[in-house]
Design a protein around this motif. Structure first.
Motif, PDB file in Angstrom:
ATOM      1  N   GLY A 177       0.813  -1.211   0.000  1.00  0.00           N
ATOM      2  CA  GLY A 177       0.000   0.000   0.000  1.00  0.00           C
ATOM      3  C   GLY A 177       0.847   1.262   0.000  1.00  0.00           C
ATOM      4  O   GLY A 177       0.568   2.204  -0.752  1.00  0.00           O
ATOM      5  N   ALA A 178       1.893   1.266   0.816  1.00  0.00           N
ATOM      6  CA  ALA A 178       2.773   2.447   0.884  1.00  0.00           C
ATOM      7  C   ALA A 178       3.492   2.652  -0.442  1.00  0.00           C
ATOM      8  O   ALA A 178       3.656   3.785  -0.905  1.00  0.00           O
ATOM      9  CB  ALA A 178       3.777   2.277   2.021  1.00  0.00           C
ATOM     10  N   TRP A 179       3.939   1.568  -1.064  1.00  0.00           N
ATOM     11  CA  TRP A 179       4.614   1.676  -2.360  1.00  0.00           C
ATOM     12  C   TRP A 179       3.660   2.181  -3.442  1.00  0.00           C
ATOM     13  O   TRP A 179       4.038   3.004  -4.273  1.00  0.00           O
ATOM     14  CB  TRP A 179       5.216   0.333  -2.775  1.00  0.00           C
ATOM     15  N   CYS A 180       2.433   1.711  -3.432  1.00  0.00           N
ATOM     16  CA  CYS A 180       1.451   2.178  -4.417  1.00  0.00           C
ATOM     17  C   CYS A 180       1.164   3.670  -4.225  1.00  0.00           C
ATOM     18  O   CYS A 180       1.021   4.412  -5.204  1.00  0.00           O
ATOM     19  CB  CYS A 180       0.164   1.366  -4.323  1.00  0.00           C
ATOM     20  N   ASP A 181       1.102   4.125  -2.966  1.00  0.00           N
ATOM     21  CA  ASP A 181       0.926   5.558  -2.705  1.00  0.00           C
ATOM     22  C   ASP A 181       2.118   6.341  -3.229  1.00  0.00           C
ATOM     23  O   ASP A 181       1.962   7.375  -3.879  1.00  0.00           O
ATOM     24  CB  ASP A 181       0.764   5.818  -1.201  1.00  0.00           C
ATOM     25  N   ARG A 182       3.308   5.845  -2.932  1.00  0.00           N
ATOM     26  CA  ARG A 182       4.528   6.539  -3.349  1.00  0.00           C
ATOM     27  C   ARG A 182       4.631   6.626  -4.867  1.00  0.00           C
ATOM     28  O   ARG A 182       5.074   7.641  -5.413  1.00  0.00           O
ATOM     29  CB  ARG A 182       5.750   5.804  -2.784  1.00  0.00           C
ATOM     30  N   LEU A 183       4.206   5.578  -5.572  1.00  0.00           N
ATOM     31  CA  LEU A 183       4.302   5.536  -7.037  1.00  0.00           C
ATOM     32  C   LEU A 183       3.039   6.047  -7.727  1.00  0.00           C
ATOM     33  O   LEU A 183       2.956   6.016  -8.958  1.00  0.00           O
ATOM     34  CB  LEU A 183       4.591   4.097  -7.494  1.00  0.00           C
ATOM     35  N   ASP A 184       2.072   6.504  -6.923  1.00  0.00           N
ATOM     36  CA  ASP A 184       0.799   6.968  -7.461  1.00  0.00           C
ATOM     37  C   ASP A 184       0.183   5.897  -8.371  1.00  0.00           C
ATOM     38  O   ASP A 184      -0.165   6.144  -9.523  1.00  0.00           O
ATOM     39  CB  ASP A 184       0.972   8.292  -8.229  1.00  0.00           C
ATOM     40  N   ALA A 185       0.048   4.694  -7.816  1.00  0.00           N
ATOM     41  CA  ALA A 185      -0.460   3.547  -8.573  1.00  0.00           C
ATOM     42  C   ALA A 185      -1.574   2.848  -7.798  1.00  0.00           C
ATOM     43  O   ALA A 185      -1.460   1.669  -7.457  1.00  0.00           O
ATOM     44  CB  ALA A 185       0.683   2.588  -8.887  1.00  0.00           C
ATOM     45  N   PRO A 186      -2.673   3.555  -7.534  1.00  0.00           N
ATOM     46  CA  PRO A 186      -3.751   2.930  -6.766  1.00  0.00           C
ATOM     47  C   PRO A 186      -4.405   1.762  -7.506  1.00  0.00           C
ATOM     48  O   PRO A 186      -4.963   0.866  -6.873  1.00  0.00           O
ATOM     49  CB  PRO A 186      -4.744   4.074  -6.547  1.00  0.00           C
ATOM     50  N   ASP A 187      -4.342   1.784  -8.839  1.00  0.00           N
ATOM     51  CA  ASP A 187      -4.944   0.704  -9.622  1.00  0.00           C
ATOM     52  C   ASP A 187      -4.263  -0.634  -9.346  1.00  0.00           C
ATOM     53  O   ASP A 187      -4.905  -1.693  -9.386  1.00  0.00           O
ATOM     54  CB  ASP A 187      -4.930   1.020 -11.117  1.00  0.00           C
ATOM     55  N   VAL A 188      -2.963  -0.603  -9.046  1.00  0.00           N
ATOM     56  CA  VAL A 188      -2.243  -1.838  -8.728  1.00  0.00           C
ATOM     57  C   VAL A 188      -2.809  -2.445  -7.450  1.00  0.00           C
ATOM     58  O   VAL A 188      -3.089  -3.646  -7.379  1.00  0.00           O
ATOM     59  CB  VAL A 188      -0.717  -1.587  -8.592  1.00  0.00           C
ATOM     60  N   LEU A 189      -3.000  -1.611  -6.448  1.00  0.00           N
ATOM     61  CA  LEU A 189      -3.528  -2.088  -5.170  1.00  0.00           C
ATOM     62  C   LEU A 189      -4.946  -2.653  -5.346  1.00  0.00           C
ATOM     63  O   LEU A 189      -5.285  -3.700  -4.794  1.00  0.00           O
ATOM     64  CB  LEU A 189      -3.524  -0.952  -4.145  1.00  0.00           C
ATOM     65  N   ARG A 190      -5.773  -1.970  -6.143  1.00  0.00           N
ATOM     66  CA  ARG A 190      -7.134  -2.458  -6.397  1.00  0.00           C
ATOM     67  C   ARG A 190      -7.111  -3.802  -7.118  1.00  0.00           C
ATOM     68  O   ARG A 190      -7.868  -4.715  -6.783  1.00  0.00           O
ATOM     69  CB  ARG A 190      -7.922  -1.432  -7.217  1.00  0.00           C
ATOM     70  N   THR A 191      -6.238  -3.919  -8.125  1.00  0.00           N
ATOM     71  CA  THR A 191      -6.154  -5.164  -8.893  1.00  0.00           C
ATOM     72  C   THR A 191      -5.702  -6.315  -8.005  1.00  0.00           C
ATOM     73  O   THR A 191      -6.263  -7.413  -8.062  1.00  0.00           O
ATOM     74  CB  THR A 191      -5.187  -5.002 -10.087  1.00  0.00           C
ATOM     75  N   VAL A 192      -4.691  -6.076  -7.180  1.00  0.00           N
ATOM     76  CA  VAL A 192      -4.200  -7.113  -6.276  1.00  0.00           C
ATOM     77  C   VAL A 192      -5.301  -7.536  -5.309  1.00  0.00           C
ATOM     78  O   VAL A 192      -5.512  -8.724  -5.055  1.00  0.00           O
ATOM     79  CB  VAL A 192      -2.951  -6.630  -5.511  1.00  0.00           C
ATOM     80  N   GLY A 193      -6.049  -6.552  -4.783  1.00  0.00           N
ATOM     81  CA  GLY A 193      -7.151  -6.873  -3.879  1.00  0.00           C
ATOM     82  C   GLY A 193      -8.219  -7.713  -4.562  1.00  0.00           C
ATOM     83  O   GLY A 193      -8.744  -8.669  -3.974  1.00  0.00           O
ATOM     84  N   ARG A 194      -8.540  -7.367  -5.816  1.00  0.00           N
ATOM     85  CA  ARG A 194      -9.544  -8.119  -6.563  1.00  0.00           C
ATOM     86  C   ARG A 194      -9.085  -9.558  -6.803  1.00  0.00           C
ATOM     87  O   ARG A 194      -9.853 -10.506  -6.610  1.00  0.00           O
ATOM     88  CB  ARG A 194      -9.834  -7.441  -7.897  1.00  0.00           C
ATOM     89  N   VAL A 195      -7.806  -9.718  -7.191  1.00  0.00           N
ATOM     90  CA  VAL A 195      -7.270 -11.059  -7.449  1.00  0.00           C
ATOM     91  C   VAL A 195      -7.287 -11.883  -6.161  1.00  0.00           C
ATOM     92  O   VAL A 195      -7.646 -13.067  -6.181  1.00  0.00           O
ATOM     93  CB  VAL A 195      -5.842 -10.983  -8.038  1.00  0.00           C
ATOM     94  N   GLN A 196      -6.908 -11.256  -5.042  1.00  0.00           N
ATOM     95  CA  GLN A 196      -6.923 -11.985  -3.761  1.00  0.00           C
ATOM     96  C   GLN A 196      -8.325 -12.446  -3.401  1.00  0.00           C
ATOM     97  O   GLN A 196      -8.520 -13.584  -2.962  1.00  0.00           O
ATOM     98  CB  GLN A 196      -6.386 -11.086  -2.647  1.00  0.00           C
ATOM     99  N   SER A 197      -9.317 -11.577  -3.609  1.00  0.00           N
ATOM    100  CA  SER A 197     -10.685 -11.971  -3.246  1.00  0.00           C
ATOM    101  C   SER A 197     -11.207 -13.058  -4.172  1.00  0.00           C
ATOM    102  O   SER A 197     -11.948 -13.940  -3.735  1.00  0.00           O
ATOM    103  CB  SER A 197     -11.609 -10.747  -3.282  1.00  0.00           C
ATOM    104  N   GLU A 198     -10.806 -13.038  -5.448  1.00  0.00           N
ATOM    105  CA  GLU A 198     -11.237 -14.089  -6.376  1.00  0.00           C
ATOM    106  C   GLU A 198     -10.619 -15.438  -6.024  1.00  0.00           C
ATOM    107  O   GLU A 198     -11.235 -16.472  -6.249  1.00  0.00           O
ATOM    108  CB  GLU A 198     -10.861 -13.689  -7.808  1.00  0.00           C
ATOM    109  N   ARG A 199      -9.398 -15.399  -5.492  1.00  0.00           N
ATOM    110  CA  ARG A 199      -8.731 -16.646  -5.116  1.00  0.00           C
ATOM    111  C   ARG A 199      -9.262 -17.202  -3.809  1.00  0.00           C
ATOM    112  O   ARG A 199      -9.008 -18.349  -3.468  1.00  0.00           O
ATOM    113  CB  ARG A 199      -7.221 -16.420  -5.011  1.00  0.00           C
ATOM    114  N   GLY A 200      -9.983 -16.379  -3.071  1.00  0.00           N
ATOM    115  CA  GLY A 200     -10.564 -16.826  -1.809  1.00  0.00           C
ATOM    116  C   GLY A 200      -9.527 -16.946  -0.750  1.00  0.00           C
ATOM    117  O   GLY A 200      -9.571 -17.627   0.189  1.00  0.00           O
TER     118      GLY A 200
END
Length: 200
Positions: A177-200
């Motif tokens: 999360g801190a790295w995504c904030d630093r790199l201004d890449a919130p879409d990466v964090l959202r995508t990772v969260g979506r993939v994690q929830s799909e994997r259960g």
């Protein structure tokens, strides 16, 4: 922080590491499909049926063996020979003068590999090929160059890259999360969260 496995191999090009990893994954019976994510032509030689496939994300194309044949005019196993004739600017070899993608594909579809192509054009049995005499003369004069180019285009797959279990995604670390904030890449964090929830 992303939790993905990284192969630190400095003795070969990345293409060879991808090819070796694809071969290792294909050898594991638990793996249903191997997806090679790159548009590079030389990686098409690693495609096997519809089990080992290539994804070109730029063009949004998924290529199995039939799609490789349709795109390049040759099956995956002839890709290094085809590249030897037409060249590959990405890997820095020119191919043979006068040999274009279509003429090389026509010849490779008949003969499969360089060593099977006769030197004499009169011995060629390639329907609809124009300029066979010129192409044959070039190949006869520069066959050693073509064989060298094929060696350069052939990806080595017997590298030590680990096994499928070594590459399993473990999920992100708390620092992502801190790295995504630093790199201004919130879409990466959202995508990772979506993939994690799909994997259960």
């Amino acid at each position: 922080e992303l939790g993905v496995a990284v192969l630190a191999i400095v003795t070969v090009e990345a293409d060879a590491a991808l090819a070796a990893a694809a071969a290792a994954a294909a050898a594991d019976r638990r793996v249903q499909r191997v997806l090679i994510c790159t548009p590079d032509k030389d990686l098409a030689q690693c495609v096997v049926g519809d089990r080992v496939v290539q994804l070109d994300r730029r063009r949004e194309e998924l290529r199995d063996a039939a799609a490789v044949l349709e795109k390049y005019g040759v099956p995956p196993e002839s890709i290094p020979d085809w590249l030897a004739l037409v060249g590959d600017t990405a890997d820095g070899f020119p191919g043979l003068p006068g040999w274009g993608a279509k003429s090389a594909a026509a010849v490779m579809r008949v003969y499969g590999h360089l060593e099977s192509i006769p030197d004499a054009p009169g011995q060629w049995d390639v329907p609809g090929l124009r300029g066979a005499a010129r192409l044959a003369a070039t190949l006869a004069e520069q066959r050693e160059d073509a064989e060298l180019f094929r060696t350069l285009a052939t990806l080595v797959t017997d590298l030590e890259v680990g096994a499928v279990d070594d590459w399993r995604w473990t999920g992100p670390t708390e620092e992502l999360g801190a790295w995504c904030d630093r790199l201004d890449a919130p879409d990466v964090l959202r995508t990772v969260g979506r993939v994690q929830s799909e994997r259960g």
